[in-house]
Scaffold this motif. Structure first.
Motif, short mmCIF file in Angstrom:
data_model
loop_
_atom_site.label_atom_id
_atom_site.label_comp_id
_atom_site.label_asym_id
_atom_site.label_seq_id
_atom_site.Cartn_x
_atom_site.Cartn_y
_atom_site.Cartn_z
N ALA A 135 0.89 -1.09 0.14
CA ALA A 135 0.01 0.05 -0.10
C ALA A 135 0.85 1.37 0.11
O ALA A 135 0.55 2.27 -0.55
N ARG A 136 2.07 1.19 0.81
CA ARG A 136 2.95 2.37 0.68
C ARG A 136 3.53 2.55 -0.39
O ARG A 136 3.53 3.78 -0.90
N VAL A 175 2.51 7.97 7.69
CA VAL A 175 3.57 7.24 8.12
C VAL A 175 3.26 6.82 9.50
O VAL A 175 2.94 7.57 10.32
N SER A 176 3.36 5.69 9.91
CA SER A 176 3.19 5.11 11.22
C SER A 176 4.54 4.63 11.99
O SER A 176 5.28 4.00 11.14
N GLU A 189 1.19 8.53 12.64
CA GLU A 189 0.33 8.09 13.53
C GLU A 189 1.52 7.35 14.42
O GLU A 189 2.31 6.28 14.00
N LEU A 190 1.59 7.90 15.64
CA LEU A 190 2.53 7.40 16.71
C LEU A 190 1.95 6.40 17.47
O LEU A 190 1.14 6.55 18.24
N HIS A 191 2.73 5.28 17.57
CA HIS A 191 2.45 4.32 18.48
C HIS A 191 3.64 4.21 19.76
O HIS A 191 4.94 4.18 19.54
N ARG A 192 3.11 4.77 21.08
CA ARG A 192 4.15 4.65 22.02
C ARG A 192 4.42 3.26 22.73
O ARG A 192 3.45 2.59 23.08
N VAL A 229 3.57 -0.90 12.19
CA VAL A 229 4.31 0.20 11.95
C VAL A 229 5.24 0.12 10.82
O VAL A 229 5.62 -0.96 10.55
N MET A 230 5.60 1.38 10.00
CA MET A 230 6.41 1.22 9.25
C MET A 230 8.24 1.55 9.49
O MET A 230 9.03 1.26 8.86
#
Length: 294
Positions: free
Chosen positions: A74-75, A95-96, A121-124, A139-140
């Motif tokens: 998809a990217r 961008v994740s 889109e940040l994942h902590r 995530v990428m």
């Protein structure tokens, strides 16, 4: 098997992202039975179970490989449309990224301002666990403590984040004075990020004790952690860049001058020829070089 049916792979991704077969069907504008059949056919084609039928569904180890492939596909597709000037959807490039709380609270956000036009889109997650989100295809890219690249990813060192053992002066006077520091730390209240956080234990072991004390406060934000230590709830390992201003104002003291712990951070990202990922990687590397120790 010569190829992966892209419709089935995209359907698998939709199920993982939406959490249920019904929600995926609504997102894809097909029936739930069609979604179920596509996933079942893909599982038969690969000879592997790809989803754990929980709520929400989760990919198996094999499923994570295909989910990651679907996201990468998809990217690349979005990048190709963008380069052709035919994006047409009006949606920003998203961008994740997985990033640890201390980086997020100190140096990471300024890096994002260097790449305008991207939507993040940040994942902590703890730096010891961010690579798992890459492996699962969630995530990428990720800021991680692991120098070992996740399959299909590249890795580059960013620098070292230094942590100091600190406490409020009143706390240090009440709990740590009058006895050897290793013994005092094994009994004094301590602040930890969460139940997975063993950083304070690592410092105690470094001084010759098995672990920090059993009286623990769990404060799961970087800013809250610092505030809890400064308020006198316990001692803790605080990033040097966060502790500095409070040390200068006398609100914190270093418990063991000349002692610290460093965490080497790395940047891992998908091995893709993606302009968005490349621009973000350079921005992160430049900002880290300014903020972290070499």
């Amino acid at each position: 098997m010569s190829e992966l049916p892209l419709e089935q792979v995209r359907t698998l991704l939709a199920v993982v992202d939406e959490g249920t077969f019904d929600a995926a069907a609504a997102a894809l504008h097909v029936t739930p039975s069609a979604v179920s059949q596509r996933v079942k056919t893909l599982e038969q084609r690969t000879g592997r179970v790809l989803l754990q039928r929980t709520k929400p569904v989760r990919p198996t180890e094999s499923g994570a490989v295909l989910v990651r492939f679907a996201r990468q596909l998809a990217r690349l597709e979005r990048d190709a449309w963008g380069e052709l000037g035919l994006s047409g959807t009006g949606e920003p490039t998203r961008v994740s990224v997985a990033v640890n709380a201390d980086s997020l609270a100190t140096w990471f956000l300024p890096a994002l301002t260097r790449v305008p036009g991207l939507c993040f889109e940040l994942h902590r997650e703890d730096e010891d666990h961010t690579a798992a989100l890459l492996r699962e295809g969630l995530v990428m890219a990720a800021v991680t403590s692991s120098p070992d690249p996740v399959p299909g990813c590249t890795v580059r060192p960013l620098g070292r984040m230094r942590y100091l053992p600190v406490a409020a002066p009143e706390f240090a006077a009440a709990h740590l004075d009058g006895r050897p520091l290793p013994e005092a730390l094994s009994r004094a209240p301590v602040v930890a990020f969460d139940r997975k956080d063993d950083f304070q234990d690592g410092f105690a072991r470094r001084l010759g004790r098995g672990s920090a004390g059993p009286f623990r406060h769990h404060v799961p934000t970087s800013e809250g952690f610092l505030d809890a230590v400064a308020a006198g709830l316990g001692w803790g390992m605080v990033p040097e860049v966060q502790a500095g201003p409070l040390l200068e104002r006398g609100r914190l003291v270093v418990l063991a001058p000349g002692e610290w712990m460093d965490v080497t951070l790395h940047w891992q990202q998908w091995r893709l020829d993606s302009p968005a990922l490349a621009a973000l990687a350079e921005a992160v590397a430049e900002t880290a070089a300014e903020a972290l120790r070499g």
